[in-house]
Design a protein around this motif. Structure first.
Motif, PDB file in Angstrom:
ATOM      1  N   ASN A 173       0.815  -1.218   0.000  1.00  0.00           N
ATOM      2  CA  ASN A 173       0.000   0.000   0.000  1.00  0.00           C
ATOM      3  C   ASN A 173       0.848   1.267   0.000  1.00  0.00           C
ATOM      4  OD1 ASN A 173      -1.888   2.083   1.887  1.00  0.00           O
ATOM      5  ND2 ASN A 173      -2.985   0.916   0.340  1.00  0.00           N
TER       6      ASN A 173
ATOM      7  N   TRP B 288       2.320   2.738  -2.277  1.00  0.00           N
ATOM      8  CA  TRP B 288       2.107   3.581  -3.448  1.00  0.00           C
ATOM      9  C   TRP B 288       1.177   4.747  -3.131  1.00  0.00           C
ATOM     10  CZ3 TRP B 288      -2.674   4.643  -5.464  1.00  0.00           C
ATOM     11  CH2 TRP B 288      -3.734   3.811  -5.073  1.00  0.00           C
ATOM     12  N   VAL B 289       0.284   4.537  -2.163  1.00  0.00           N
ATOM     13  CA  VAL B 289      -0.653   5.591  -1.773  1.00  0.00           C
ATOM     14  C   VAL B 289       0.100   6.819  -1.258  1.00  0.00           C
ATOM     15  CG1 VAL B 289      -2.446   6.210  -0.103  1.00  0.00           C
ATOM     16  CG2 VAL B 289      -2.574   4.032  -1.323  1.00  0.00           C
TER      17      VAL B 289
ATOM     18  N   ALA C 130       3.035   7.829  -2.204  1.00  0.00           N
ATOM     19  CA  ALA C 130       3.575   8.531  -3.367  1.00  0.00           C
ATOM     20  C   ALA C 130       2.489   9.350  -4.063  1.00  0.00           C
ATOM     21  CB  ALA C 130       4.197   7.532  -4.337  1.00  0.00           C
ATOM     22  N   ALA C 131       1.290   8.762  -4.169  1.00  0.00           N
ATOM     23  CA  ALA C 131       0.178   9.472  -4.807  1.00  0.00           C
ATOM     24  C   ALA C 131      -0.184  10.718  -4.015  1.00  0.00           C
ATOM     25  CB  ALA C 131      -1.032   8.543  -4.925  1.00  0.00           C
ATOM     26  N   PHE C 132      -0.280  10.577  -2.688  1.00  0.00           N
ATOM     27  CA  PHE C 132      -0.572  11.734  -1.842  1.00  0.00           C
ATOM     28  C   PHE C 132       0.535  12.780  -1.948  1.00  0.00           C
ATOM     29  CE2 PHE C 132      -3.323   9.081   1.240  1.00  0.00           C
ATOM     30  CZ  PHE C 132      -4.457   9.384   0.503  1.00  0.00           C
TER      31      PHE C 132
ATOM     32  N   VAL D 180       2.558  13.466  -4.553  1.00  0.00           N
ATOM     33  CA  VAL D 180       2.473  14.196  -5.817  1.00  0.00           C
ATOM     34  C   VAL D 180       1.284  15.153  -5.803  1.00  0.00           C
ATOM     35  CG1 VAL D 180       2.054  13.981  -8.294  1.00  0.00           C
ATOM     36  CG2 VAL D 180       3.644  12.416  -7.145  1.00  0.00           C
ATOM     37  N   LEU D 181       0.109  14.651  -5.400  1.00  0.00           N
ATOM     38  CA  LEU D 181      -1.089  15.496  -5.373  1.00  0.00           C
ATOM     39  C   LEU D 181      -0.946  16.615  -4.343  1.00  0.00           C
ATOM     40  CD1 LEU D 181      -3.799  12.705  -5.668  1.00  0.00           C
ATOM     41  CD2 LEU D 181      -3.255  14.432  -7.383  1.00  0.00           C
TER      42      LEU D 181
ATOM     43  N   LEU E 118      -9.171  14.027  -6.705  1.00  0.00           N
ATOM     44  CA  LEU E 118      -8.229  12.995  -7.153  1.00  0.00           C
ATOM     45  C   LEU E 118      -7.565  12.278  -5.976  1.00  0.00           C
ATOM     46  CD1 LEU E 118      -6.502  14.770 -10.184  1.00  0.00           C
ATOM     47  CD2 LEU E 118      -8.107  12.854 -10.246  1.00  0.00           C
ATOM     48  N   MET E 119      -7.616  12.880  -4.797  1.00  0.00           N
ATOM     49  CA  MET E 119      -7.058  12.228  -3.611  1.00  0.00           C
ATOM     50  C   MET E 119      -7.969  11.123  -3.082  1.00  0.00           C
ATOM     51  SD  MET E 119      -5.512  15.425  -1.419  1.00  0.00           S
ATOM     52  CE  MET E 119      -4.272  16.529  -2.096  1.00  0.00           C
TER      53      MET E 119
ATOM     54  N   PRO F  48      -6.936   7.072  -3.971  1.00  0.00           N
ATOM     55  CA  PRO F  48      -5.898   6.487  -3.105  1.00  0.00           C
ATOM     56  C   PRO F  48      -6.311   6.444  -1.644  1.00  0.00           C
ATOM     57  CG  PRO F  48      -5.209   8.649  -3.939  1.00  0.00           C
ATOM     58  CD  PRO F  48      -6.433   8.263  -4.696  1.00  0.00           C
TER      59      PRO F  48
ATOM     60  N   ARG G 212      -6.355   3.159   0.662  1.00  0.00           N
ATOM     61  CA  ARG G 212      -5.699   3.130   1.973  1.00  0.00           C
ATOM     62  C   ARG G 212      -6.651   2.595   3.037  1.00  0.00           C
ATOM     63  NH1 ARG G 212      -0.733   4.943   4.624  1.00  0.00           N
ATOM     64  NH2 ARG G 212      -1.299   5.279   6.790  1.00  0.00           N
TER      65      ARG G 212
END
Length: 219
Positions: free
Chosen positions: A69, A71-72, A74-76, A78-79, A180-181, A184, A188
């Protein structure tokens, strides 16, 4: 003590660095702090960071972690960086701005209120609160207070404060970034609940059956 001091320095330095993004987006220190709503937004951001320093929240992988998990995060990341800069930049150039100065103040209020809701569970959980999906040593369930109604109050606070942040800049693009958040965040939540179910079995299943994830009657 040394790790606590390091976490405190990291938290405060990271918050200052993050505040540099909207300052840059607005074209500098003087333009950014020219509006009282942005002054209070910055003050609220630092105040929440200072309070967070006194919590026992951590980024420990504990006894068992769902590494799939990560990767979440990383997504948070970037956003979050985009949300730090883009809404302020949109505000400065007047691109897709939602109307009304009142909206700025609503955004500031949502940011502060959501930030408090984000932090209260961190203090309630103490060392059980980790930035990773993990079971900590001596992990037990909390099923009273806020947790007696919703299972993820801190994530609800995160969504409210994220929306408040972009509304403080009246940014339509920022609202999209906040939306977009959600994917992810849902990923989570599902990973956490799977982990807790595997750890606590029927106890967690019964708790899950009588509560809502974040919004009573909705989700």
């Amino acid at each position: 003590m040394r790790s606590s001091l390091g976490m405190a320095v990291f938290t405060l330095a990271g918050t200052l660095a993050y505040l540099a993004l909207p300052v840059l987006g607005w074209g500098g220190v003087a333009p950014f702090f020219a509006h009282p709503a942005r002054i209070i937004l910055a003050e609220a951001t630092m105040a929440l960071a200072v309070v967070a320093v006194f919590s026992q929240g951590n980024i420990s992988s504990g006894e068992r972690e769902d590494r799939g998990n990560r990767w979440v995060l990383a997504a948070f990341g970037v956003l979050g960086l985009l949300a730090g800069y883009v809404p302020a930049w949109n505000d400065r150039i007047g691109f897709w701005i939602l109307d009304g100065d009142t909206l700025r103040w609503i955004g500031v209020a949502l940011f502060a209120g959501g930030g408090v809701l984000r932090l209260v569970p961190v203090f309630i959980l103490g060392k059980r609160f980790s930035g990773l999906v993990a079971i900590q040593p001596g992990h037990t369930l909390v099923t009273t207070g806020l947790y007696g109604v919703i299972r993820h109050p801190s994530y609800l606070g995160f969504v409210i404060s994220s929306l408040g942040w972009v509304l403080a800049f009246r940014s339509g693009v920022g609202v999209i970034l906040t939306l977009l958040m959600l994917p992810p965040l849902v990923a989570r939540i599902r990973a956490e609940e799977a982990m807790l179910l595997s750890q606590f079995g029927a106890q967690y299943e019964a708790y899950r059956a009588r509560t809502w994830r974040m919004v009573p009657g909705v989700y």
